[in-house]
Write an enzyme that holds these catalytic residues in place. Structure first.
Site, PDB file in Angstrom:
ATOM      1  CE  LYS A   1      -7.381  -0.166   6.302  1.00  0.00           C
ATOM      2  NZ  LYS A   1      -8.079   0.228   5.078  1.00  0.00           N
TER       3      LYS A   1
ATOM      4  CD  GLN B   1      -6.951  -4.521   4.355  1.00  0.00           C
ATOM      5  OE1 GLN B   1      -7.892  -5.173   4.806  1.00  0.00           O
ATOM      6  NE2 GLN B   1      -7.128  -3.325   3.830  1.00  0.00           N
TER       7      GLN B   1
ATOM      8  CG  ASP C   1       0.578  -2.176   6.045  1.00  0.00           C
ATOM      9  OD1 ASP C   1      -0.407  -2.339   6.802  1.00  0.00           O
ATOM     10  OD2 ASP C   1       0.509  -1.547   4.978  1.00  0.00           O
TER      11      ASP C   1
ATOM     12  CB  CYS D   1      -3.790   3.302  -1.536  1.00  0.00           C
ATOM     13  SG  CYS D   1      -4.919   4.646  -1.325  1.00  0.00           S
TER      14      CYS D   1
ATOM     15  CG  HIS E   1      -1.921   0.951   1.398  1.00  0.00           C
ATOM     16  ND1 HIS E   1      -1.678   2.269   1.729  1.00  0.00           N
ATOM     17  CD2 HIS E   1      -3.259   0.851   1.261  1.00  0.00           C
ATOM     18  CE1 HIS E   1      -2.832   2.924   1.781  1.00  0.00           C
ATOM     19  NE2 HIS E   1      -3.804   2.090   1.496  1.00  0.00           N
TER      20      HIS E   1
HETATM   21  N1  PMP Z   1      -1.846  -0.666   4.537  1.00  0.00           N
HETATM   22  C1  PMP Z   1      -2.816  -1.430   4.014  1.00  0.00           C
HETATM   23  C2  PMP Z   1      -2.477  -2.811   3.560  1.00  0.00           C
HETATM   24  C3  PMP Z   1      -4.112  -0.919   3.923  1.00  0.00           C
HETATM   25  O1  PMP Z   1      -5.069  -1.667   3.388  1.00  0.00           O
HETATM   26  C4  PMP Z   1      -4.369   0.391   4.375  1.00  0.00           C
HETATM   27  C5  PMP Z   1      -5.767   0.984   4.273  1.00  0.00           C
HETATM   28  N2  PMP Z   1      -6.358   0.835   3.023  1.00  0.00           N
HETATM   29  C6  PMP Z   1      -3.324   1.124   4.914  1.00  0.00           C
HETATM   30  C7  PMP Z   1      -2.074   0.570   4.983  1.00  0.00           C
HETATM   31  C8  PMP Z   1      -3.525   2.518   5.419  1.00  0.00           C
HETATM   32  O2  PMP Z   1      -4.382   2.529   6.513  1.00  0.00           O
HETATM   33  P1  PMP Z   1      -4.950   3.929   7.068  1.00  0.00           P
HETATM   34  O3  PMP Z   1      -5.548   4.631   5.890  1.00  0.00           O
HETATM   35  O4  PMP Z   1      -5.968   3.514   8.080  1.00  0.00           O
HETATM   36  O5  PMP Z   1      -3.798   4.667   7.657  1.00  0.00           O
END
Ligand code: PMP
Length: 409
Positions: free
Chosen positions: A224, A201, A198, A365, A121
Site C-alpha cells: 500500500k 492505511q 493497525d 473487509c 478491518h
Molecule cells: N487493515 C487495514 C486498515 C487495511 O486497509 C488492510 C488492507 N485493506 C489491512 C489491514 C490488511 O492488509 P493486508 O491485506 O496487506 O494484510
C-alpha cells in the site's frame, strides 16, 4: 507542495489504457502502484545478486544480506523504531496474527478484555475473535459516531482494569478517519493495557512515529506504500519482543540445535524462520527511499489538499450520493466512501471501469462497519495517492454524472 505530474513519470502503469481510456487509478487503499525505482530494484536483485541471506560466505550472499538488512534499517528509521524491533512479515494481516498467536495466546487470559473499534478491518478483528474464544477473553468495541469518528466519550467506560489489549486502526480503510491513537495509547497504558496499531492505511500516507505514539505493536504492509506485495513489517517494543516466543520454527531463527532441542537466534530474525522474502524486502526499502525523499509531511499535505478538492467538487452530487466520513479533511485520509440508494456500488464500479476509472466497491473487509454500523450492502470507494491529480478527481465526478444518466437518474 508535491508535484503529481512529475511523480507520475515514475509510474509506468499510469500510461496503461483500460477500455481505450487512460487509466485513472483511484483504488489506492486496496493497493498502490509501484514506481520504476521499486520495479528496477526487484529486477536488479534477480539479475545481479539473487542469493540467500544470513548464511553464505560468498559475495552474492553477502550483498543480498547487506541489502536485506539495510532495508530493515531504513524502514525502522521511517517509523522511528530500532531496527532490531522490526520483524519482516507478509503484511499487516500476518503481523497482527503473529501478535495474536505469540504474545496473545500466552498473555491474554480468561476474564481479560480486548478493546477494538467498530471500524476495524477483518484483519484486526478475526484474529482477536479466535483468541478470545480460545482463551476465554471478551471483546469490546468503541462505537463509531454518525460522522464517522470514534465515540471517545465511551473510552473511559470501555477501558477498564480488565482490558489487556487495545487494538485499533490508525486510519479507517472505509471512512478515512484518522484516530487519535497516541491519546488512546496513553489511556490504555495508564490502566496497564497493551496497545496495537493497525497502520496499514496510515504508514503509507502520513508521518508515523512509534516512539512518539508509545504503542507496543504496530503492523503495516508494503504494497500500500509503493512497495511489492508479500512483504510487510511488524514493530514490537523491545522489552515485549524479548519475552515473546516465535510461532514459526526452522532454519535461520535458531542459534544452536541438537537432536532434541534448539535455542533461538537474536532479535528480530528469531521471528523470521526459513528463507525470507528477500527481493521484496529490499524493494520495500526502495519504496521507503522514495517516500522519504518526498517527505511524509508533504505526502500528507498533498493528500489533504486533494481530499479537500474532491470533497468540495463531489458536493455537487450530494442529491444522488451519500458521502461518508468526517467532513474536516485534516482529520481524515484520502479515502472517500459513497453510496447511492438507487445504484448498487458494484454497478457504479463497473460503469466507471468502462471509462478507465478504477475504484473499489464492496464491504472493504470491514463488514461490521459497512453492513452493521452503516447498514449498507456495500459502498463505492475512491482512494487517492501521491500521483493522483485534480483532473482525475474531475474525471471521477464527470463519470459519476454519466453513471447517473446511464441509470436514468
Ligand atoms: N487493515 C487495514 C486498515 C487495511 O486497509 C488492510 C488492507 N485493506 C489491512 C489491514 C490488511 O492488509 P493486508 O491485506 O496487506 O494484510
Amino acid at each position: 507542495m508535491l508535484n503529481p505530474k512529475e511523480i507520475r513519470k515514475d509510474f509506468p502503469i499510469l500510461n496503461v489504457n483500460v477500455h481505450g481510456k487512460q487509466l485513472v487509478y483511484l483504488d489506492n487503499a486496496a493497493t498502490s502502484q509501484k514506481p520504476n525505482q521499486v520495479i528496477d530494484t526487484l529486477t536488479a536483485y534477480y539479475r545481479n545478486y539473487n542469493s540467500n541471506v544470513h548464511r553464505g560466505v560468498h559475495t552474492l550472499s553477502i550483498k543480498a544480506t547487506e541489502q536485506y538488512e539495510s532495508a530493515r534499517e531504513k524502514i525502522a528509521k521511517f517509523i522511528n523504531a530500532p531496527s532490531d524491533s522490526l520483524i519482516y512479515t507478509k503484511g499487516t494481516t500476518d503481523g497482527i496474527n503473529l501478535v495474536a498467536h505469540s504474545w496473545g495466546l500466552e498473555n491474554i487470559e480468561s476474564g481479560d478484555e480486548i478493546l477494538l473499534t467498530e471500524m476495524e478491518h477483518h484483519s484486526n478483528l478475526v484474529p482477536w475473535q479466535i483468541l478470545a474464544e480460545k482463551n476465554g477473553a471478551t471483546l469490546k468495541f468503541i462505537p463509531v459516531t454518525e460522522s464517522g469518528a470514534l465515540d471517545l466519550s465511551q473510552l473511559n467506560i470501555l477501558l477498564t482494569s480488565k482490558t489487556k489489549l487495545v487494538a485499533i486502526t490508525q486510519m479507517s480503510n472505509v471512512l478515512g478517519t484518522i484516530n487519535p491513537v497516541k491519546e488512546i495509547c496513553r489511556q490504555a497504558h495508564a490502566l496497564g493495557a497493551y496497545m496495537l496499531i493497525d497502520a496499514a492505511q496510515s504508514v503509507p500516507h502520513m508521518p508515523v512515529d512509534v516512539e512518539d505514539i508509545g504503542c507496543d505493536f504496530l503492523a503495516f504492509s508494503s504494497h500500500k506504500m509503493l512497495g511489492p506485495t508479500g512483504i510487510g513489517c511488524l514493530y514490537i517494543k523491545k522489552a515485549i519482543l524479548e519475552t515473546m516466543n516465535p510461532v514459526n520454527h526452522g532454519g535461520d531463527m535458531v542459534k544452536e540445535v541438537t537432536l532434541n532441542q534448539a535455542t533461538w537466534n537474536d532479535l528480530p530474525i528469531r521471528f523470521e524462520a526459513g528463507t525470507p522474502n528477500i527481493a521484496d524486502a529490499i524493494a520495500l526499502g526502495t519504496a521507503i527511499d522514495y517516500l522519504t525523499e518526498l517527505g511524509m509531511d508533504q505526502v500528507q499535505a498533498y493528500e489533504e489538499h486533494l481530499t479537500t478538492y474532491a470533497l468540495d467538487v463531489l458536493k455537487g452530487l450530494s442529491e444522488d450520493f451519500i458521502f461518508y466520513g468526517i467532513p474536516d479533511p485534516t482529520k481524515r485520509g484520502a479515502i472517500i466512501s459513497f453510496y447511492s440508494p438507487e445504484i448498487h456500488p458494484h454497478d457504479i464500479g463497473t460503469v466507471l471501469d468502462r471509462q478507465g476509472i478504477a475504484i473499489r466497491a464492496g464491504h472493504h473487509c470491514a463488514m461490521p462497519l459497512v453492513n452493521g454500523r452503516l447498514g449498507l450492502p456495500a459502498t463505492a470507494r475512491a482512494s487517492f495517492y501521491i500521483y493522483n491529480t485534480e483532473e482525475e478527481v474531475d474525471m471521477l465526478v464527470d463519470s459519476l454524472k454519466k453513471t447517473l444518466q446511464y441509470f436514468n437518474r
